[in-house]
Write an enzyme that holds these catalytic residues in place. Sequence first.
Site, short mmCIF file in Angstrom:
data_model
loop_
_atom_site.label_atom_id
_atom_site.label_comp_id
_atom_site.label_asym_id
_atom_site.label_seq_id
_atom_site.Cartn_x
_atom_site.Cartn_y
_atom_site.Cartn_z
N ALA A 252 0.67 -1.38 -0.08
CA ALA A 252 -0.08 0.07 0.05
C ALA A 252 0.96 1.42 0.13
CB ALA A 252 -0.85 0.21 1.18
N ASP A 317 9.03 -3.69 -0.16
CA ASP A 317 9.21 -2.02 0.03
C ASP A 317 8.86 -1.87 1.33
OD1 ASP A 317 9.41 0.42 -0.52
OD2 ASP A 317 7.64 0.71 -1.77
N CYS A 370 12.48 3.72 1.48
CA CYS A 370 12.84 5.39 1.38
C CYS A 370 13.57 5.74 2.52
CB CYS A 370 11.37 5.85 1.08
SG CYS A 370 10.28 5.51 2.44
C1 LIG Z 1 6.76 1.93 2.26
S1 LIG Z 1 5.25 1.60 2.55
C2 LIG Z 1 4.95 0.71 0.80
C3 LIG Z 1 4.72 1.79 -0.53
C4 LIG Z 1 4.27 0.87 -1.64
N1 LIG Z 1 5.37 -0.02 -1.95
C5 LIG Z 1 4.11 1.88 -2.96
O1 LIG Z 1 4.99 1.76 -3.82
O2 LIG Z 1 2.99 2.65 -2.81
C6 LIG Z 1 5.26 0.07 3.47
C7 LIG Z 1 3.88 -0.52 3.53
O3 LIG Z 1 4.49 -1.85 4.53
C8 LIG Z 1 3.26 -2.11 5.18
N2 LIG Z 1 3.72 -2.83 6.28
C9 LIG Z 1 4.16 -2.40 7.46
N3 LIG Z 1 4.71 -3.64 7.94
C10 LIG Z 1 4.16 -4.60 7.34
C11 LIG Z 1 4.13 -6.06 7.65
N4 LIG Z 1 4.72 -6.61 8.65
N5 LIG Z 1 3.44 -7.00 6.54
C12 LIG Z 1 3.09 -6.39 5.45
N6 LIG Z 1 2.88 -4.94 5.23
C13 LIG Z 1 3.68 -4.10 6.18
C14 LIG Z 1 2.65 -0.67 5.65
O4 LIG Z 1 1.27 -0.95 5.99
C15 LIG Z 1 3.06 0.05 4.43
O5 LIG Z 1 1.85 0.29 3.59
#
Ligand SMILES: C[S@@+](CC[C@H](N)C(=O)[O-])C[C@H]1O[C@@H](n2cnc3c(N)ncnc32)[C@H](O)[C@@H]1O
Length: 418
Positions: A252, A317, A370
Amino acid sequence: MFHVKLKMKLYKQVKEILELVYSGSNLNLVMDQYKGIEDEPRLKYLVYGVIRYNFALEYLIRKLSKHPNDKVQTILFIGIFELWFSNKPNYAVVNDLVEFTKESFENPKIASFVNAILRSFQRDKESLLSELNKDYSTKFNLPNWFIDKLKISDKPNYLSIISGLSYHPAFGIRVNQRKIKLVDYVSKLVNANIEYELINNKLVLSEACAIEKLPGFFDGEVSVQDIGAQYVVDILTRNNVSPKFVLDACSAPGGKACQILENYDCDLLAVDIAHERLAKVKQNLDRLNLSAQLIVGDATNQKWNKDHQMFDLVIADVPCSATGTIKRNPDIKLTRKLSDIDNFVMQQREIINNLWSNVSNDGYLMYITCSVLHDENQDNVTWIKANLANSILIEELQILPSLHNDGLFYALIKKHNG
Ligand SMILES: C[S@@+](CC[C@H](N)C(=O)[O-])C[C@H]1O[C@@H](n2cnc3c(N)ncnc32)[C@H](O)[C@@H]1O
């Protein structure tokens, strides 16, 4: 009279938001509650401005007041910021803020104190501002722990990173190649009188643009995405990787997932731990006329993977310090602490260790952050090479923050058929 009331209301809202953020609330979440209010642009200008210039403002207030008064710190931040940057006449800034202080506090001495500090700033502005250049924290408005850490871990780049983080955020856009060619979209920008720059075949607008004014936005021709976040396809292309089954494990709001689907005919599974954030992936897919499977799940375990699926490309990511996006999310410089970094690194390693089992033989893991910190980037790649069986580093790319983009890090790792 009505006008005065509006001004006081705006200051009240700015003060409330700043106090929430200074006590640890997330700026984006707080700002969401003020979407669509009267004078939203000015509210944003003041809130983001004060947070962006926090370290300079703190220094100036320390210099200006022998006996600081914490109660009015936020009002002084707003006042000095306005006197420094806004085109509102100085007398009006001082009058309005003194009036606002009178409304906020019964004790008239407090308003006199605000009046005195703002007038001293006005009087000694030039010499006070020149003092800010003596120290990188006040010059670039970054916390000392972060500057010190960068200096140790990335000496060659540290000055370029801290200066790259001091600009206003750029407005990158990504053209949906399935709908329109880049060259044809550029013509649409020209026709709409929207100025742009092309950097590495990626578009950056000269000014932020409301999405309603962005040609073709609602037809799915274009998305708003920082150009630093648009390197997945470049890296895959130059390494001749053309994925068929993709897992985007921290997906997300789906920027990278959508870019992959715009460029490859593949099946994509988007996983994210946050249900409400995964809804944004769906919204983006729908607008772009793309499709993917979406599952709420935790990338540190396999519970989401009931069918034991394997993928020829896994995108991780990961959650990180987000220090490469400080321009866009300036509250990071207030809330992030040195001690957070080790926790992020632990979580990142847990995620990649788990996801490595989803990469098929001869498949790839694309690790992305990032962050601009080596701990979360190069050091994690070293850890991957030492700890993940049959891993080979194919490409590592650090995009440094600049006038045109945020700072991002990419590593493409192959699982060889050992
Ligand atoms: C940097 S953002 C990703 C951005 C996305 N890839 C984009 O390009 O739009 C990191 C995401 O990792 C999710 N996240 C955090 N911990 C996580 C976990 N243990 N498993 C899956 N998702 C996770 C967060 O909710 C967040 O949406």
